[in-house]
Design a protein around this motif. Structure first.
Motif, PDB file in Angstrom:
ATOM      1  N   GLU A  97      47.848  37.879  26.213  1.00 17.65           N
ATOM      2  CA  GLU A  97      47.601  38.914  26.703  1.00 17.65           C
ATOM      3  C   GLU A  97      46.084  39.306  26.438  1.00 17.65           C
ATOM      4  O   GLU A  97      44.450  38.781  26.891  1.00 17.65           O
ATOM      5  N   ILE A  98      45.568  37.847  25.305  1.00 16.21           N
ATOM      6  CA  ILE A  98      44.152  37.303  24.990  1.00 16.21           C
ATOM      7  C   ILE A  98      44.073  36.268  25.989  1.00 16.21           C
ATOM      8  O   ILE A  98      42.483  36.848  26.111  1.00 16.21           O
ATOM      9  N   ALA A  99      44.689  35.549  26.067  1.00 15.77           N
ATOM     10  CA  ALA A  99      43.998  34.443  27.422  1.00 15.77           C
ATOM     11  C   ALA A  99      43.855  35.329  28.409  1.00 15.77           C
ATOM     12  O   ALA A  99      42.900  34.594  29.277  1.00 15.77           O
ATOM     13  N   ILE A 100      44.273  36.412  29.082  1.00 24.23           N
ATOM     14  CA  ILE A 100      44.566  36.731  29.871  1.00 24.23           C
ATOM     15  C   ILE A 100      42.889  37.727  30.435  1.00 24.23           C
ATOM     16  O   ILE A 100      42.415  37.894  31.007  1.00 24.23           O
ATOM     17  N   ALA A 101      43.079  38.501  29.647  1.00 25.90           N
ATOM     18  CA  ALA A 101      42.080  39.487  28.566  1.00 25.90           C
ATOM     19  C   ALA A 101      40.394  38.138  28.931  1.00 25.90           C
ATOM     20  O   ALA A 101      39.419  39.040  29.142  1.00 25.90           O
ATOM     21  N   GLY A 102      40.780  37.396  28.045  1.00 27.41           N
ATOM     22  CA  GLY A 102      39.588  35.966  28.597  1.00 27.41           C
ATOM     23  C   GLY A 102      39.425  35.978  29.527  1.00 27.41           C
ATOM     24  O   GLY A 102      37.762  35.643  29.849  1.00 27.41           O
ATOM     25  N   GLU A 151      37.549  38.799  31.271  1.00 27.62           N
ATOM     26  CA  GLU A 151      36.018  38.960  31.319  1.00 27.62           C
ATOM     27  C   GLU A 151      35.870  37.970  31.433  1.00 27.62           C
ATOM     28  O   GLU A 151      34.126  38.183  32.693  1.00 27.62           O
ATOM     29  N   HIS A 152      36.298  36.812  31.672  1.00 26.45           N
ATOM     30  CA  HIS A 152      35.307  35.720  32.357  1.00 26.45           C
ATOM     31  C   HIS A 152      34.954  35.633  33.662  1.00 26.45           C
ATOM     32  O   HIS A 152      33.671  34.864  34.913  1.00 26.45           O
ATOM     33  N   LEU A 153      36.094  35.761  34.681  1.00 29.24           N
ATOM     34  CA  LEU A 153      35.796  36.255  36.390  1.00 29.24           C
ATOM     35  C   LEU A 153      34.986  37.152  36.844  1.00 29.24           C
ATOM     36  O   LEU A 153      34.484  37.178  37.835  1.00 29.24           O
ATOM     37  N   ALA A 154      34.939  38.409  35.615  1.00 30.67           N
ATOM     38  CA  ALA A 154      34.340  39.396  35.766  1.00 30.67           C
ATOM     39  C   ALA A 154      33.240  39.190  35.682  1.00 30.67           C
ATOM     40  O   ALA A 154      31.624  39.357  36.445  1.00 30.67           O
ATOM     41  N   ALA A 155      32.006  38.253  34.678  1.00 33.03           N
ATOM     42  CA  ALA A 155      31.097  37.704  34.995  1.00 33.03           C
ATOM     43  C   ALA A 155      30.279  37.071  36.164  1.00 33.03           C
ATOM     44  O   ALA A 155      29.003  37.074  36.813  1.00 33.03           O
ATOM     45  N   GLN A 156      31.152  36.496  36.701  1.00 33.42           N
ATOM     46  CA  GLN A 156      31.566  36.426  38.183  1.00 33.42           C
ATOM     47  C   GLN A 156      31.422  37.075  39.258  1.00 33.42           C
ATOM     48  O   GLN A 156      31.384  36.801  40.392  1.00 33.42           O
ATOM     49  N   SER A 157      31.872  38.236  39.200  1.00 34.52           N
ATOM     50  CA  SER A 157      32.328  39.261  39.788  1.00 34.52           C
ATOM     51  C   SER A 157      33.165  39.103  40.601  1.00 34.52           C
ATOM     52  O   SER A 157      33.403  39.760  41.485  1.00 34.52           O
TER      53      SER A 157
END
Length: 184
Positions: free
Chosen positions: A101-106, A109-115
């Motif tokens: 759960e923590i890994a996928i949330a991270g 979040e990382h990919l959201a910064a790249q849209s």
């Protein structure tokens, strides 16, 4: 604040009430914890259904729903480990679920910064359902006439949820690996 978001907010608040009820030292509140947990788990389906039906899906609601799901599962798993319901090697199942759960949330979040939006898979949705069922059975097991058997059933379901959790985590990693080609 619309009704679907209010239901999601209830789920967030209910998490702490469930934890308190499970750990309450002055009398048995396990039944209260079970009722609150089932109500919170039902909002996981109901809030999304209403948001889609009433066309009230919002970025904030989507984000809060994801947080509420993770809080509900993570906090209650930790409390069940703390109170001894989940112990020994079975705690590894809880650890694996929390790790994913923590890994996928991270990752999200990382990919959201790249849209890049990482959509939830059907397996991930079913995994959440199976996790919630396992946790409900584990909370309710001491309230049954056969608590040892009920706990064993709950732990078996938890391991099924763990397998689904790991597989869906691998699916997410495989589906997003192309977005990391230029990163060291």
């Amino acid at each position: 604040m619309n009704i679907p978001t209010a239901l999601t907010t209830f789920r967030c608040v209910a998490v702490l009430a469930i934890a308190v009820a499970l750990l309450w030292p002055f009398g048995a509140l396990r039944g209260v914890a079970l009722v609150l947990f089932v109500a919170a788990a039902l909002t996981d389906w109901f809030d999304g259904y209403l948001a889609r039906r009433w066309r009230q899906v919002t970025p904030f609601g989507r984000m809060l729903d994801s947080i509420a799901d993770k809080m509900l599962v993570a906090v209650v798993l930790l409390v069940l480990c703390a109170d001894g319901t989940i112990e020994g090697l079975n705690a590894l199942a809880a650890a694996m679920i929390l790790t994913r759960e923590i890994a996928i949330a991270g990752l999200r979040e990382h990919l959201a910064a790249q849209s890049v939006v990482v959509a939830s898979t059907l397996l991930a949705k079913w995994k959440t359902t199976v996790q919630l069922v396992a946790i409900a059975v584990l909370i309710g097991a001491p309230l049954t006439g056969l608590p040892v058997i009920a706990t064993s059933v709950g732990l078996a379901i938890l391991w099924v949820a763990t397998l689904m959790t790991v597989v869906s985590g691998v699916q997410y990693a495989a589906a997003t690996r192309g977005h990391f080609a230029n990163e060291a």
